[in-house]
Scaffold this motif. Structure first.
Motif, PDB file in Angstrom:
ATOM      1  N   ALA A  84       0.826  -1.203   0.000  1.00 45.98           N
ATOM      2  CA  ALA A  84       0.000   0.000   0.000  1.00 45.98           C
ATOM      3  C   ALA A  84       0.862   1.255   0.000  1.00 45.98           C
ATOM      4  O   ALA A  84       0.538   2.247  -0.679  1.00 45.98           O
ATOM      5  CB  ALA A  84      -0.927  -0.001   1.211  1.00 45.98           C
ATOM      6  N   GLU A  85       1.972   1.222   0.739  1.00 45.41           N
ATOM      7  CA  GLU A  85       2.870   2.372   0.782  1.00 45.41           C
ATOM      8  C   GLU A  85       3.493   2.633  -0.594  1.00 45.41           C
ATOM      9  O   GLU A  85       3.721   3.780  -0.975  1.00 45.41           O
ATOM     10  CB  GLU A  85       3.977   2.139   1.816  1.00 45.41           C
ATOM     11  N   TYR A  86       3.752   1.565  -1.323  1.00 41.81           N
ATOM     12  CA  TYR A  86       4.406   1.687  -2.631  1.00 41.81           C
ATOM     13  C   TYR A  86       3.411   1.995  -3.743  1.00 41.81           C
ATOM     14  O   TYR A  86       3.770   2.549  -4.782  1.00 41.81           O
ATOM     15  CB  TYR A  86       5.161   0.390  -2.947  1.00 41.81           C
ATOM     16  N   ASN A  87       2.144   1.627  -3.512  1.00 39.61           N
ATOM     17  CA  ASN A  87       1.089   1.843  -4.513  1.00 39.61           C
ATOM     18  C   ASN A  87      -0.081   2.597  -3.878  1.00 39.61           C
ATOM     19  O   ASN A  87      -1.203   2.082  -3.803  1.00 39.61           O
ATOM     20  CB  ASN A  87       0.590   0.501  -5.062  1.00 39.61           C
ATOM     21  N   PRO A  88       0.152   3.827  -3.421  1.00 42.35           N
ATOM     22  CA  PRO A  88      -0.874   4.533  -2.648  1.00 42.35           C
ATOM     23  C   PRO A  88      -2.176   4.766  -3.393  1.00 42.35           C
ATOM     24  O   PRO A  88      -3.255   4.633  -2.825  1.00 42.35           O
ATOM     25  CB  PRO A  88      -0.192   5.856  -2.276  1.00 42.35           C
ATOM     26  N   ASP A  89      -2.092   5.120  -4.678  1.00 45.51           N
ATOM     27  CA  ASP A  89      -3.310   5.389  -5.446  1.00 45.51           C
ATOM     28  C   ASP A  89      -4.210   4.160  -5.510  1.00 45.51           C
ATOM     29  O   ASP A  89      -5.436   4.254  -5.391  1.00 45.51           O
ATOM     30  CB  ASP A  89      -2.972   5.830  -6.873  1.00 45.51           C
ATOM     31  N   GLU A  90      -3.576   3.001  -5.698  1.00 44.95           N
ATOM     32  CA  GLU A  90      -4.351   1.764  -5.800  1.00 44.95           C
ATOM     33  C   GLU A  90      -5.029   1.442  -4.480  1.00 44.95           C
ATOM     34  O   GLU A  90      -6.169   0.962  -4.442  1.00 44.95           O
ATOM     35  CB  GLU A  90      -3.446   0.604  -6.231  1.00 44.95           C
ATOM     36  N   CYS A  91      -4.337   1.689  -3.385  1.00 43.44           N
ATOM     37  CA  CYS A  91      -4.900   1.438  -2.056  1.00 43.44           C
ATOM     38  C   CYS A  91      -6.100   2.344  -1.802  1.00 43.44           C
ATOM     39  O   CYS A  91      -7.135   1.896  -1.300  1.00 43.44           O
ATOM     40  CB  CYS A  91      -3.820   1.660  -1.000  1.00 43.44           C
ATOM     41  N   VAL A  92      -5.976   3.613  -2.162  1.00 44.27           N
ATOM     42  CA  VAL A  92      -7.075   4.558  -1.972  1.00 44.27           C
ATOM     43  C   VAL A  92      -8.279   4.169  -2.837  1.00 44.27           C
ATOM     44  O   VAL A  92      -9.427   4.194  -2.377  1.00 44.27           O
ATOM     45  CB  VAL A  92      -6.611   5.992  -2.306  1.00 44.27           C
ATOM     46  N   LYS A  93      -8.018   3.775  -4.073  1.00 41.70           N
ATOM     47  CA  LYS A  93      -9.115   3.405  -4.978  1.00 41.70           C
ATOM     48  C   LYS A  93      -9.908   2.212  -4.446  1.00 41.70           C
ATOM     49  O   LYS A  93     -11.140   2.185  -4.518  1.00 41.70           O
ATOM     50  CB  LYS A  93      -8.564   3.074  -6.360  1.00 41.70           C
ATOM     51  N   THR A  94      -9.191   1.234  -3.905  1.00 44.28           N
ATOM     52  CA  THR A  94      -9.869   0.026  -3.417  1.00 44.28           C
ATOM     53  C   THR A  94     -10.531   0.248  -2.060  1.00 44.28           C
ATOM     54  O   THR A  94     -11.714  -0.043  -1.873  1.00 44.28           O
ATOM     55  CB  THR A  94      -8.865  -1.141  -3.323  1.00 44.28           C
ATOM     56  N   ILE A 110     -11.028   3.090  -0.144  1.00 41.61           N
ATOM     57  CA  ILE A 110     -11.924   4.227   0.057  1.00 41.61           C
ATOM     58  C   ILE A 110     -12.967   4.306  -1.054  1.00 41.61           C
ATOM     59  O   ILE A 110     -14.174   4.321  -0.790  1.00 41.61           O
ATOM     60  CB  ILE A 110     -11.125   5.549   0.150  1.00 41.61           C
ATOM     61  N   GLY A 111     -12.511   4.321  -2.307  1.00 39.95           N
ATOM     62  CA  GLY A 111     -13.462   4.344  -3.417  1.00 39.95           C
ATOM     63  C   GLY A 111     -14.362   3.125  -3.415  1.00 39.95           C
ATOM     64  O   GLY A 111     -15.570   3.222  -3.677  1.00 39.95           O
ATOM     65  N   GLY A 112     -13.776   1.965  -3.078  1.00 44.36           N
ATOM     66  CA  GLY A 112     -14.576   0.741  -3.011  1.00 44.36           C
ATOM     67  C   GLY A 112     -15.631   0.827  -1.927  1.00 44.36           C
ATOM     68  O   GLY A 112     -16.774   0.386  -2.123  1.00 44.36           O
ATOM     69  N   ALA A 113     -15.285   1.409  -0.785  1.00 44.31           N
ATOM     70  CA  ALA A 113     -16.256   1.576   0.311  1.00 44.31           C
ATOM     71  C   ALA A 113     -17.406   2.476  -0.128  1.00 44.31           C
ATOM     72  O   ALA A 113     -18.581   2.188   0.152  1.00 44.31           O
ATOM     73  CB  ALA A 113     -15.563   2.160   1.542  1.00 44.31           C
ATOM     74  N   GLN A 114     -17.080   3.558  -0.817  1.00 46.03           N
ATOM     75  CA  GLN A 114     -18.130   4.456  -1.310  1.00 46.03           C
ATOM     76  C   GLN A 114     -19.063   3.739  -2.272  1.00 46.03           C
ATOM     77  O   GLN A 114     -20.287   3.912  -2.227  1.00 46.03           O
ATOM     78  CB  GLN A 114     -17.495   5.671  -1.997  1.00 46.03           C
ATOM     79  N   ASN A 115     -18.491   2.904  -3.130  1.00 44.55           N
ATOM     80  CA  ASN A 115     -19.323   2.165  -4.082  1.00 44.55           C
ATOM     81  C   ASN A 115     -20.239   1.171  -3.373  1.00 44.55           C
ATOM     82  O   ASN A 115     -21.398   0.995  -3.761  1.00 44.55           O
ATOM     83  CB  ASN A 115     -18.430   1.428  -5.086  1.00 44.55           C
ATOM     84  N   ILE A 116     -19.721   0.514  -2.336  1.00 41.11           N
ATOM     85  CA  ILE A 116     -20.535  -0.430  -1.561  1.00 41.11           C
ATOM     86  C   ILE A 116     -21.711   0.304  -0.917  1.00 41.11           C
ATOM     87  O   ILE A 116     -22.860  -0.160  -0.950  1.00 41.11           O
ATOM     88  CB  ILE A 116     -19.684  -1.114  -0.465  1.00 41.11           C
ATOM     89  N   ILE A 117     -21.437   1.476  -0.349  1.00 39.04           N
ATOM     90  CA  ILE A 117     -22.483   2.253   0.320  1.00 39.04           C
ATOM     91  C   ILE A 117     -23.560   2.699  -0.670  1.00 39.04           C
ATOM     92  O   ILE A 117     -24.758   2.488  -0.453  1.00 39.04           O
ATOM     93  CB  ILE A 117     -21.871   3.475   1.032  1.00 39.04           C
ATOM     94  N   HIS A 118     -23.128   3.307  -1.765  1.00 34.38           N
ATOM     95  CA  HIS A 118     -24.104   3.829  -2.729  1.00 34.38           C
ATOM     96  C   HIS A 118     -24.899   2.708  -3.396  1.00 34.38           C
ATOM     97  O   HIS A 118     -26.109   2.837  -3.609  1.00 34.38           O
ATOM     98  CB  HIS A 118     -23.387   4.687  -3.771  1.00 34.38           C
ATOM     99  N   ALA A 119     -24.223   1.596  -3.709  1.00 39.24           N
ATOM    100  CA  ALA A 119     -24.930   0.463  -4.310  1.00 39.24           C
ATOM    101  C   ALA A 119     -25.944  -0.122  -3.334  1.00 39.24           C
ATOM    102  O   ALA A 119     -27.043  -0.518  -3.733  1.00 39.24           O
ATOM    103  CB  ALA A 119     -23.923  -0.609  -4.732  1.00 39.24           C
TER     104      ALA A 119
END
Length: 334
Positions: free
Chosen positions: A94-104, A106-115
């Motif tokens: 996650a430290e080496y791939n921060p964008d990917e960690c945020v997308k999964t 945080i963005g994934g959590a938002q998608n779960i909530i909205h869906a």
């Protein structure tokens, strides 16, 4: 509760997802459908071999990524309960791939909530981690954000009776990527690297994690963050339980690691209650009656300033107890 209902598990091919699946299909035969939602087709193929379709007709496998909201919405149609276990969880990656960690995470959590809000989902339980408590690495920070999103989702649901809750626990014994399987593999080399002799961690079995998720599914009122009362262990004791004859060089704490993990901070203590088997951190302004909640679960408020961390725990695993636990929970998988 689950009679003729449907349950979807994101990250269902992971260690806890597989344990939850086993619990649901063996102990709750009245469930109409259990959907395994994950992005790894090979893991789904392997898991499907363990559950032949003629014996487990209620089990479904669906390829998808929590980052893809449209796919998540489609997957959630007809689903009653969601267990959100999908995450990018390895601290160094996650430290080496921060964008990917945020997308999964945080963005994934938002998608779960909205869906969930857009479909007919009744309850959502999201899995957290002790690293989300006072985080010092990106993984922990993204999981804390995810926790906050799920808790806050109870404030934006409007008329929808859906309930969102979170479960937070420490290292799951024997889970993929955890220290015990790592040490068991390294034992063959005769060397077990120790980050710090004084390092401690919380310890929970896979079944303990499953039981906690089921408790939240059945009992959450919405907005709670459940924390189990579990023992701690010293990393050095784990190494001595697995390879007493091995060399144990001290290699230093890795970036993003803590010496001791926390699950409840002193700031959380103002909203933390003791439920007996678990602690629960409730929202500062819950949408339900706090006094009724206290009476319903015989909840006791913890003292202000209370903290719960692995280094100051009252319950500890010993080298002997760790040997027994490893024999029961880990060795059969190796």
């Amino acid at each position: 509760m689950f009679e003729k209902s449907s349950i979807l598990i994101t990250g269902g091919t992971g260690s806890l997802g597989k344990a939850l699946t086993k619990e649901l299909v063996t102990k709750h035969p009245d469930i109409s459908k259990v959907v395994i939602f994950s992005r790894d087709e090979q893991k789904q193929f392997q898991m499907a071999q363990e559950y032949p379709e003629d014996q487990y007709p209620q089990l479904r496998f669906l390829i998808g990524d929590v980052r893809d909201k449209d796919r998540v919405v489609r997957a959630f149609k007809g689903i009653d309960y969601v267990i959100h276990a999908a995450a990018m969880k390895h601290v160094p990656i996650a430290e080496y791939n921060p964008d990917e960690c945020v997308k999964t995470n945080i963005g994934g959590a938002q998608n779960i909530i909205h869906a969930s809000l857009e479909t007919g989902v009744k309850r959502v339980v999201a899995l957290s981690t002790d690293k989300a408590c006072a985080p010092i690495n990106l993984y922990g920070a993204t999981k804390l954000t995810s926790d906050k999103l799920f808790i806050a989702a109870n404030n934006i649901k409007g008329w929808n009776p859906i309930r969102f809750s979170v479960v937070r626990y420490g290292n799951v014994m024997g889970s993929n990527g955890s220290v015990i399987p790592f040490f068991m593999k390294k034992k063959k080399d005769g060397t077990l690297p120790i980050t710090d002799p004084g390092m401690t961690r919380f310890n929970i079995s896979l079944q303990g994690g499953v039981d906690m998720v089921m408790h939240a599914l059945k009992n959450a009122w919405g907005g709670e963050l459940f924390v189990p009362k579990i023992p701690s262990y010293k990393i050095l004791d784990v190494a001595n339980a697995i390879g007493p004859e091995c060399e144990k060089p001290v290699v230093g704490i890795r970036p993003g690691e803590k010496l001791h993990e926390e699950m409840i901070t002193s700031s959380d203590s103002f909203y933390t209650y003791d439920l007996g088997e678990y602690y629960v951190i409730i929202p500062s302004h819950p949408s339900w009656d706090r006094q009724k909640f206290i009476e319903e679960f015989d909840a006791t408020k913890v003292e202000e300033g209370f903290t719960y961390n692995s280094g100051e725990n009252e319950s500890w695993e010993t080298i002997e107890s760790l040997k027994e636990l490893i024999k029961i929970h880990v060795t059969p998988n190796y």
